[in-house]
Scaffold this motif. Structure first.
Motif, PDB file in Angstrom:
ATOM      1  N   LEU A 244       7.668  -4.195  -0.035  1.00 13.44           N
ATOM      2  CA  LEU A 244       8.310  -3.606  -1.213  1.00 13.44           C
ATOM      3  C   LEU A 244       7.294  -2.846  -2.061  1.00 13.44           C
ATOM      4  CD1 LEU A 244      10.777  -6.429  -2.364  1.00 13.44           C
ATOM      5  CD2 LEU A 244      11.350  -4.223  -1.331  1.00 13.44           C
ATOM      6  N   GLY A 245       6.087  -3.412  -2.199  1.00 11.35           N
ATOM      7  CA  GLY A 245       5.037  -2.708  -2.934  1.00 11.35           C
ATOM      8  C   GLY A 245       4.650  -1.405  -2.268  1.00 11.35           C
TER       9      GLY A 245
ATOM     10  N   TRP B 148       7.442   1.038  -2.897  1.00 14.78           N
ATOM     11  CA  TRP B 148       7.393   1.522  -4.273  1.00 14.78           C
ATOM     12  C   TRP B 148       6.311   2.588  -4.448  1.00 14.78           C
ATOM     13  CZ3 TRP B 148       9.801   1.954  -8.723  1.00 14.78           C
ATOM     14  CH2 TRP B 148       9.068   2.239  -9.870  1.00 14.78           C
ATOM     15  N   SER B 149       5.131   2.356  -3.859  1.00  8.16           N
ATOM     16  CA  SER B 149       4.050   3.337  -3.975  1.00  8.16           C
ATOM     17  C   SER B 149       4.427   4.667  -3.316  1.00  8.16           C
ATOM     18  CB  SER B 149       2.762   2.787  -3.359  1.00  8.16           C
ATOM     19  OG  SER B 149       2.933   2.547  -1.966  1.00  8.16           O
TER      20      SER B 149
ATOM     21  N   PHE C 262       7.300   6.205  -5.676  1.00 12.12           N
ATOM     22  CA  PHE C 262       7.018   6.348  -7.110  1.00 12.12           C
ATOM     23  C   PHE C 262       6.965   7.804  -7.573  1.00 12.12           C
ATOM     24  CE2 PHE C 262       3.930   6.834 -10.575  1.00 12.12           C
ATOM     25  CZ  PHE C 262       4.600   6.135 -11.571  1.00 12.12           C
TER      26      PHE C 262
END
Length: 380
Positions: free
Chosen positions: A37-38, A41-42, A45
């Motif tokens: 998920l991180g 997101w990156s 973004f």
């Protein structure tokens, strides 16, 4: 008796079972899920940031399109039809840039503050000479301490070595962060321009995709919620800007009447910091206090008193009514949304919780009235 199960029911059961299996696997491997998920997101973004930039720029762009090119478009002017959108977007970008940068006033202020600090240096030197003279209590106390220069020198060398390493590491980290942020902002800005230049076409594509994937009733309700959220968020941005201008103008007028220094600069600073709901003015207050204190400490104390009075007027009268009316939210819920949003997410929470609460309030009110009409109940 034979029980027949329709294909639709079997599909729903299969989807439910699949979702339960995925949920179970995800919970058992939460660390891996959070890692992916991180990463997701990156990757997304810059485009999420671009959507946010597009939403903010769309407010002045729509205003300029309506008031500058609408009549020409109705008359069939080809130049207005073709160039109205790009020119409005360019003017909106210039408007935001000019609103965010007050270079001449800031430059003059920093020069003046530097001169005040330069004047204060001789006073500081006199104080140090007086404090550190040979017969002063501080020097006598320092001489009574058992001082070992070798140990102090070794400790100082260790501190310097560790400090250099930490500084180099921090410098690399900060530089990488600045470059990454600049790249994300650049990509987001370009993406926002693409969105704004062809927003009607993109909206049509999204509607087609939604109607193809979901039922018409579901899509109609989703579009209703999106339209409501768009109207409320746009009204909130406009109301927040109006409130910030009102508060900054109040400070400018009062400070000019009482002949405070830096009246224009402090008014502009408070206007910008007041964009943070309810509590943003306090940031501008302390900056203004420092600037005035460098010129006249007594006036700086008076400025704090004036700030407390104007802040009470703004926080209890102007803000709840101006912003509350712009988003259709009662004053009490505005204050509650700001408090809860600030506690959960800080400044970002303060900015987004008011329109989010307003959307939830409007949807809940629709549901309540619908239920009352269904039950044929009239509450007076």
């Amino acid at each position: 008796m034979e029980i027949k199960i329709s294909k639709d029911t079997m599909k729903k059961a299969a989807c439910l079972i699949g979702f339960a299996v995925l949920l179970y696997v995800g919970v058992r491997n939460m660390d891996v899920v959070l890692q992916y998920l991180g990463l997701l997101w990156s990757l997304l973004f810059p485009f999420i940031l671009g959507c946010a930039i597009a939403f903010v720029l769309n407010v002045p762009m729509k205003f300029m399109e309506k008031h500058l090119f609408e009549k020409a478009r109705r008359k069939g002017n080809k130049a207005a039809i073709k160039l109205g959108r790009p020119i409005s977007l360019l003017l909106s970008i210039l408007f935001v840039v000019v609103a965010l940068v007050v270079i001449p006033e800031l430059g003059a202020t920093f020069v003046s503050v530097a001169k005040q600090i330069e004047k204060s240096i001789p006073m500081l030197q006199d104080w140090l000479d007086h404090t550190l003279r040979q017969d002063s209590p501080i020097v006598v106390w320092a001489n009574s301490i058992d001082f070992q220069p070798e140990k102090v020198l070794d400790s100082l060398i260790d501190v310097l070595q560790n400090g250099v390493n930490n500084i180099l590491t921090s410098a690399i980290t900060v530089t990488t962060g600045i470059v990454s942020t600049a790249v994300n902002v650049g990509i987001g800005f370009i993406f926002a321009c693409y969105i704004l230049l062809q927003k009607e076409h993109l909206m049509l594509q999204m509607k087609k995709a939604l109607y193809a994937l979901f039922s018409q009733k579901t899509v109609n309700y989703v579009l209703h919620v999106c339209t409501l959220a768009n109207r409320i968020f746009a009204s909130f941005i406009a109301g927040q800007c109006i409130e910030a201008v009102i508060l900054g103008s109040m400070f400018f007028v009062v400070m000019t009447v009482f002949k405070f220094p830096y009246a224009m600069l402090v008014g502009v600073l408070i206007s910008f910091t007041a964009l943070i709901p309810v509590f943003g003015g306090f940031i501008g207050c302390w900056v203004g206090f420092f600037l005035i204190f460098m010129v006249n400490p007594l006036q700086a104390l008076v400025f704090l008193g004036i700030f407390l009075i104007l802040q009470q007027i703004e926080g209890n009268l102007i803000y709840p009514h101006v912003v509350g009316n712009s988003v259709g939210l009662p004053s009490i819920w505005v204050l509650m949304a700001v408090t809860i949003g600030g506690s959960l997410m800080g400044i970002v929470g303060m900015l987004i919780f008011i329109p989010l609460t307003s959307v939830a309030y409007a949807l809940f009110r629709e549901w309540v009235y619908k239920r009352l009409r269904k039950k044929r109940i009239q509450v007076i």
